[in-house]
Design a protein around this motif. Structure first.
Motif, PDB file in Angstrom:
ATOM      1  N   TYR A 104     -35.299 -18.444  -7.772  1.00  0.00           N
ATOM      2  CA  TYR A 104     -34.339 -18.982  -8.483  1.00  0.00           C
ATOM      3  C   TYR A 104     -33.359 -17.935  -9.085  1.00  0.00           C
ATOM      4  O   TYR A 104     -32.080 -17.990  -9.403  1.00  0.00           O
ATOM      5  N   ARG A 105     -33.900 -17.077  -9.904  1.00  0.00           N
ATOM      6  CA  ARG A 105     -33.354 -15.992 -10.797  1.00  0.00           C
ATOM      7  C   ARG A 105     -32.432 -15.074  -9.689  1.00  0.00           C
ATOM      8  O   ARG A 105     -31.259 -14.698  -9.877  1.00  0.00           O
ATOM      9  N   VAL A 106     -32.831 -14.690  -8.400  1.00  0.00           N
ATOM     10  CA  VAL A 106     -31.947 -14.088  -7.498  1.00  0.00           C
ATOM     11  C   VAL A 106     -30.618 -15.203  -7.062  1.00  0.00           C
ATOM     12  O   VAL A 106     -29.602 -14.614  -7.125  1.00  0.00           O
ATOM     13  N   ILE A 107     -31.011 -16.322  -6.666  1.00  0.00           N
ATOM     14  CA  ILE A 107     -29.841 -17.214  -6.329  1.00  0.00           C
ATOM     15  C   ILE A 107     -29.015 -17.611  -7.291  1.00  0.00           C
ATOM     16  O   ILE A 107     -27.625 -17.805  -7.288  1.00  0.00           O
ATOM     17  N   ARG A 108     -29.500 -17.494  -8.598  1.00  0.00           N
ATOM     18  CA  ARG A 108     -28.482 -17.744  -9.733  1.00  0.00           C
ATOM     19  C   ARG A 108     -27.599 -16.865 -10.027  1.00  0.00           C
ATOM     20  O   ARG A 108     -26.534 -17.172 -10.306  1.00  0.00           O
ATOM     21  N   ARG A 109     -27.784 -15.792  -9.615  1.00  0.00           N
ATOM     22  CA  ARG A 109     -26.698 -14.495  -9.715  1.00  0.00           C
ATOM     23  C   ARG A 109     -25.851 -14.436  -8.712  1.00  0.00           C
ATOM     24  O   ARG A 109     -24.791 -13.744  -8.835  1.00  0.00           O
ATOM     25  N   ILE A 110     -26.057 -15.048  -7.777  1.00  0.00           N
ATOM     26  CA  ILE A 110     -25.319 -15.036  -6.588  1.00  0.00           C
ATOM     27  C   ILE A 110     -23.862 -15.986  -6.560  1.00  0.00           C
ATOM     28  O   ILE A 110     -24.510 -17.128  -6.755  1.00  0.00           O
ATOM     29  N   ILE A 166     -24.299 -17.362  -1.100  1.00  0.00           N
ATOM     30  CA  ILE A 166     -25.543 -17.760  -0.614  1.00  0.00           C
ATOM     31  C   ILE A 166     -26.110 -17.941   0.730  1.00  0.00           C
ATOM     32  O   ILE A 166     -26.876 -17.465   1.125  1.00  0.00           O
ATOM     33  N   GLU A 167     -25.027 -18.550   1.410  1.00  0.00           N
ATOM     34  CA  GLU A 167     -25.463 -18.494   2.768  1.00  0.00           C
ATOM     35  C   GLU A 167     -25.602 -17.369   3.480  1.00  0.00           C
ATOM     36  O   GLU A 167     -26.449 -17.014   4.280  1.00  0.00           O
ATOM     37  N   ASN A 168     -24.898 -16.390   3.380  1.00  0.00           N
ATOM     38  CA  ASN A 168     -24.896 -14.993   3.895  1.00  0.00           C
ATOM     39  C   ASN A 168     -26.064 -14.422   3.335  1.00  0.00           C
ATOM     40  O   ASN A 168     -26.757 -13.592   4.190  1.00  0.00           O
ATOM     41  N   LEU A 169     -26.532 -14.492   2.168  1.00  0.00           N
ATOM     42  CA  LEU A 169     -27.663 -14.039   1.557  1.00  0.00           C
ATOM     43  C   LEU A 169     -29.053 -14.420   2.388  1.00  0.00           C
ATOM     44  O   LEU A 169     -29.787 -13.849   2.767  1.00  0.00           O
ATOM     45  N   LEU A 170     -28.967 -15.816   2.437  1.00  0.00           N
ATOM     46  CA  LEU A 170     -30.081 -16.467   3.228  1.00  0.00           C
ATOM     47  C   LEU A 170     -30.194 -16.180   4.753  1.00  0.00           C
ATOM     48  O   LEU A 170     -31.218 -15.892   5.434  1.00  0.00           O
ATOM     49  N   LYS A 171     -28.948 -15.853   5.203  1.00  0.00           N
ATOM     50  CA  LYS A 171     -28.934 -15.282   6.839  1.00  0.00           C
ATOM     51  C   LYS A 171     -29.582 -14.044   6.806  1.00  0.00           C
ATOM     52  O   LYS A 171     -30.546 -13.635   7.680  1.00  0.00           O
ATOM     53  N   LYS A 172     -29.256 -12.998   5.699  1.00  0.00           N
ATOM     54  CA  LYS A 172     -29.754 -11.547   5.665  1.00  0.00           C
ATOM     55  C   LYS A 172     -31.330 -11.698   5.465  1.00  0.00           C
ATOM     56  O   LYS A 172     -31.996 -10.858   5.958  1.00  0.00           O
ATOM     57  N   TRP A 173     -31.784 -12.730   4.782  1.00  0.00           N
ATOM     58  CA  TRP A 173     -33.306 -12.638   4.417  1.00  0.00           C
ATOM     59  C   TRP A 173     -33.885 -12.953   5.721  1.00  0.00           C
ATOM     60  O   TRP A 173     -35.074 -12.819   6.068  1.00  0.00           O
ATOM     61  N   ASN A 174     -33.414 -13.727   6.591  1.00  0.00           N
ATOM     62  CA  ASN A 174     -34.019 -14.396   7.697  1.00  0.00           C
ATOM     63  C   ASN A 174     -35.164 -14.972   7.526  1.00  0.00           C
ATOM     64  O   ASN A 174     -36.021 -15.073   8.287  1.00  0.00           O
TER      65      ASN A 174
END
Length: 191
Positions: A10-16, A21-29
């Motif tokens: 939650y803390r990570v996504i809150r700052r994005i 967010i979609e690009n971040l989740l794609k990179k995390w795979n």
């Protein structure tokens, strides 16, 4: 997924920003393509986090394992022994102050301070004849258990101050801390 991993996520996504967010989740795979497209990125971030968590719990990823490994205790035997020694010492201090067995149920403790101001920096307060007064009130559903847990878990530094351990030693929950005169330290008197 445990509460600590949820909190980090939650803390990570809150700052994005929402658009990233979609690009971040794609990179995390960590999500499948279908899951990525199923998320609504216009929703509030806490809703997005809950959906990501629900997806990650039927499909665990390597990233959740990495987060759990970072929070694990050190694996070196000397460090582990040192940690356990400190933990045991904190537990013994808490038991010494509040006893080993079950504690009586106590919901409040009140400390009233009546003393003269002593200090070099403020002549306005140190020249006054009247007392400096203040009240500190501790409240909890089970105050003694809470205090014991704070010491045992390391949230409070030990050894426990006599002002707090006096609750069990004197069987009281109301104390007045007064000055006994110049050069004498403050002392808790039970009432």
């Amino acid at each position: 997924m445990d509460a600590q991993v949820r909190s980090v996520l939650y803390r990570v996504i809150r700052r994005i920003p929402n658009k990233n967010i979609e690009n971040l989740l794609k990179k995390w795979n960590c999500l499948s393509t279908d899951q990525l497209y199923a998320l609504d990125y216009t929703r509030p971030k806490w809703v997005i986090v809950e959906h990501v968590i629900s997806f990650c719990e039927v499909f665990p990823s390597a990233h959740s394992r990495i987060l759990q490994e970072r929070n694990a205790l050190p694996s070196h035997p000397c460090i582990g022994k040192e940690h356990s020694d400190h933990e045991e010492m904190r537990y013994l201090m808490s038991c010494e102050a509040f006893g080993h067995g079950p504690t009586p149920k106590l919901e409040t403790a009140v400390y009233r301070l009546e003393t003269r101001y002593r200090g070099n920096g403020n002549n306005t307060l140190s020249d006054r004849e009247e007392f400096f007064r203040g009240v500190v009130r501790f409240s909890s559903s089970s105050l003694l258990d809470s205090l014991r847990h704070c010491v045992a878990s390391g949230m409070a530094e030990g050894p426990v101050t006599p002002l707090l351990s006096a609750i069990t030693q004197r069987g009281r929950n109301y104390f007045v801390i007064t000055d006994k005169g110049p050069g004498v330290s403050s002392q808790a008197s039970a009432q």
